[in-house]
Write a protein that holds these residues in place. Structure first.
Motif, PDB file in Angstrom:
ATOM      1  N   LEU A  37       0.843  -1.202   0.000  1.00 39.63           N
ATOM      2  CA  LEU A  37       0.000   0.000   0.000  1.00 39.63           C
ATOM      3  C   LEU A  37       0.878   1.251   0.000  1.00 39.63           C
ATOM      4  CD1 LEU A  37      -2.507  -1.747   0.626  1.00 39.63           C
ATOM      5  CD2 LEU A  37      -3.085  -0.095   2.374  1.00 39.63           C
ATOM      6  N   PHE A  38       0.704   2.061  -1.020  1.00 40.62           N
ATOM      7  CA  PHE A  38       1.367   3.360  -1.089  1.00 40.62           C
ATOM      8  C   PHE A  38       0.374   4.400  -0.583  1.00 40.62           C
ATOM      9  CE2 PHE A  38       3.621   0.830  -4.196  1.00 40.62           C
ATOM     10  CZ  PHE A  38       4.944   1.167  -3.978  1.00 40.62           C
ATOM     11  N   CYS A  39       0.669   4.992   0.570  1.00 45.79           N
ATOM     12  CA  CYS A  39      -0.222   5.973   1.170  1.00 45.79           C
ATOM     13  C   CYS A  39       0.569   7.198   1.597  1.00 45.79           C
ATOM     14  CB  CYS A  39      -0.933   5.382   2.393  1.00 45.79           C
ATOM     15  SG  CYS A  39      -2.093   4.065   1.990  1.00 45.79           S
ATOM     16  N   THR A  40      -0.162   8.278   1.823  1.00 44.14           N
ATOM     17  CA  THR A  40       0.461   9.547   2.194  1.00 44.14           C
ATOM     18  C   THR A  40      -0.149  10.078   3.483  1.00 44.14           C
ATOM     19  OG1 THR A  40       0.799  10.062  -0.140  1.00 44.14           O
ATOM     20  CG2 THR A  40       0.950  11.896   1.396  1.00 44.14           C
ATOM     21  N   VAL A  41       0.721  10.523   4.370  1.00 40.54           N
ATOM     22  CA  VAL A  41       0.279  11.224   5.570  1.00 40.54           C
ATOM     23  C   VAL A  41      -0.103  12.631   5.115  1.00 40.54           C
ATOM     24  CG1 VAL A  41       0.981  12.140   7.825  1.00 40.54           C
ATOM     25  CG2 VAL A  41       1.706   9.850   7.113  1.00 40.54           C
ATOM     26  N   THR A  42      -1.362  13.000   5.364  1.00 37.02           N
ATOM     27  CA  THR A  42      -1.890  14.267   4.853  1.00 37.02           C
ATOM     28  C   THR A  42      -1.986  15.358   5.910  1.00 37.02           C
ATOM     29  OG1 THR A  42      -4.136  13.463   5.224  1.00 37.02           O
ATOM     30  CG2 THR A  42      -3.204  13.122   3.020  1.00 37.02           C
ATOM     31  N   SER A  43      -1.847  15.000   7.172  1.00 32.50           N
ATOM     32  CA  SER A  43      -1.937  15.987   8.245  1.00 32.50           C
ATOM     33  C   SER A  43      -1.189  15.474   9.462  1.00 32.50           C
ATOM     34  CB  SER A  43      -3.409  16.251   8.593  1.00 32.50           C
ATOM     35  OG  SER A  43      -3.507  17.249   9.579  1.00 32.50           O
ATOM     36  N   GLY A  44      -0.578  16.381  10.168  1.00 37.51           N
ATOM     37  CA  GLY A  44       0.137  16.044  11.398  1.00 37.51           C
ATOM     38  C   GLY A  44      -0.178  17.084  12.451  1.00 37.51           C
ATOM     39  N   LEU A  45       0.854  17.710  12.981  1.00 37.66           N
ATOM     40  CA  LEU A  45       0.687  18.754  13.991  1.00 37.66           C
ATOM     41  C   LEU A  45      -0.065  19.933  13.377  1.00 37.66           C
ATOM     42  CD1 LEU A  45       1.442  19.907  16.823  1.00 37.66           C
ATOM     43  CD2 LEU A  45       3.490  20.844  15.731  1.00 37.66           C
ATOM     44  N   ARG A  46      -1.047  20.438  14.115  1.00 39.09           N
ATOM     45  CA  ARG A  46      -1.818  21.599  13.670  1.00 39.09           C
ATOM     46  C   ARG A  46      -1.770  22.696  14.720  1.00 39.09           C
ATOM     47  NH1 ARG A  46      -7.312  18.484  12.376  1.00 39.09           N
ATOM     48  NH2 ARG A  46      -6.577  17.221  10.638  1.00 39.09           N
ATOM     49  N   ASN A 126      -6.084  15.983  19.082  1.00 35.51           N
ATOM     50  CA  ASN A 126      -4.747  15.445  19.332  1.00 35.51           C
ATOM     51  C   ASN A 126      -3.750  15.940  18.297  1.00 35.51           C
ATOM     52  OD1 ASN A 126      -5.172  14.135  21.716  1.00 35.51           O
ATOM     53  ND2 ASN A 126      -5.571  12.149  20.794  1.00 35.51           N
ATOM     54  N   HIS A 127      -4.232  16.385  17.132  1.00 40.81           N
ATOM     55  CA  HIS A 127      -3.330  17.001  16.154  1.00 40.81           C
ATOM     56  C   HIS A 127      -2.644  18.213  16.784  1.00 40.81           C
ATOM     57  CE1 HIS A 127      -4.302  14.922  12.363  1.00 40.81           C
ATOM     58  NE2 HIS A 127      -5.553  14.858  12.799  1.00 40.81           N
ATOM     59  N   MET A 128      -3.399  18.984  17.554  1.00 36.82           N
ATOM     60  CA  MET A 128      -2.850  20.193  18.167  1.00 36.82           C
ATOM     61  C   MET A 128      -1.927  19.872  19.338  1.00 36.82           C
ATOM     62  SD  MET A 128      -6.174  22.695  17.933  1.00 36.82           S
ATOM     63  CE  MET A 128      -5.409  23.962  18.929  1.00 36.82           C
ATOM     64  N   LYS A 129      -2.048  18.675  19.871  1.00 44.18           N
ATOM     65  CA  LYS A 129      -1.192  18.248  20.974  1.00 44.18           C
ATOM     66  C   LYS A 129       0.059  17.541  20.459  1.00 44.18           C
ATOM     67  CE  LYS A 129      -5.185  17.559  23.984  1.00 44.18           C
ATOM     68  NZ  LYS A 129      -5.993  16.577  24.736  1.00 44.18           N
ATOM     69  N   GLY A 130       0.163  17.387  19.147  1.00 43.50           N
ATOM     70  CA  GLY A 130       1.331  16.742  18.551  1.00 43.50           C
ATOM     71  C   GLY A 130       1.270  15.233  18.581  1.00 43.50           C
ATOM     72  N   GLY A 131       0.079  14.676  18.749  1.00 47.90           N
ATOM     73  CA  GLY A 131      -0.031  13.230  18.876  1.00 47.90           C
ATOM     74  C   GLY A 131      -1.021  12.594  17.922  1.00 47.90           C
ATOM     75  N   ALA A 132      -1.214  13.178  16.740  1.00 48.13           N
ATOM     76  CA  ALA A 132      -2.132  12.570  15.771  1.00 48.13           C
ATOM     77  C   ALA A 132      -1.703  12.926  14.356  1.00 48.13           C
ATOM     78  CB  ALA A 132      -3.564  13.029  16.011  1.00 48.13           C
ATOM     79  N   PHE A 133      -2.016  12.019  13.448  1.00 45.78           N
ATOM     80  CA  PHE A 133      -1.788  12.269  12.031  1.00 45.78           C
ATOM     81  C   PHE A 133      -2.866  11.554  11.239  1.00 45.78           C
ATOM     82  CE2 PHE A 133       0.630   8.499  13.116  1.00 45.78           C
ATOM     83  CZ  PHE A 133       0.448   7.632  12.043  1.00 45.78           C
TER      84      PHE A 133
END
Length: 185
Positions: A37-46, A126-133
């Motif tokens: 599976l070729f996938c892309t992380v589209t969001s991380g820290l916000r 959790n994106h804003m806490k640095g713990g989600a993508f």
């Protein structure tokens, strides 16, 4: 080696990572490679501003801005400028966290059917806490991605992946990491 060497689970342009997120993405590479599976992380820290921009975009997309025009000029600090639009998004099934911890202004129903009353406290993402993508589905189904994540979660060598939530409305799988606790200072 690190996540930048990944071939299967890559990171999209302008995605901000924390060390925890970067480590999990690196750890997941083998499982995505095993299934091809070729996938892309589209969001991380916000930032709070990025979180608000998501609320603004979704409000415009769903016409909520016609009911609550203040969303067009909303700022994070001016809670009244985005609160009602955010609450209406929750009511129409757009589950998005607020840019500041706050209480939902209206009753709403979660996608799993659970009812939430007005006044329910909602924390920041959790994106804003640095713990989600988020992993975008691209050419794959969300089920294909969650199958890979289930394999990874079953392996005790993966330590920082806490769980995931498919987000069909957003075309991605939201992944939560275990955020290291800071010591007492």
């Amino acid at each position: 080696m690190d996540y930048q060497d990944n071939r299967f689970l890559t990171v999209g342009a302008n995605v901000i990572l924390t060390p925890t997120i970067a480590n999990v993405i690196f750890e997941l590479e083998g499982w995505f490679g095993e299934d091809g599976l070729f996938c892309t992380v589209t969001s991380g820290l916000r930032t709070a501003e990025k979180q608000l921009s998501i609320i603004i975009d979704k409000s415009i997309q769903h016409g909520v801005d016609r009911e609550f025009s203040s969303i067009k000029t909303a700022t994070v600090k001016n809670i009244s400028s985005w609160l009602n639009s955010w609450g209406r998004l929750l009511q129409i099934g757009e589950m998005v966290n607020p840019p500041l911890p706050t209480k939902a202004p209206y009753d709403y129903k979660k996608p799993n059917g659970d009812q939430r009353k007005a006044g329910t406290f909602i924390d920041i993402s959790n994106h804003m806490k640095g713990g989600a993508f988020d992993i975008g589905k691209g050419a794959h189904t969300l089920q294909m991605i969650t199958t890979v994540l289930d394999k990874a979660l079953a392996d005790p060598t993966i330590k920082d992946l806490k769980g995931y939530l498919p987000e069909p409305v957003n075309g991605c799988v939201h992944c939560d990491c275990i955020i290291p606790k800071l010591g007492n200072f």
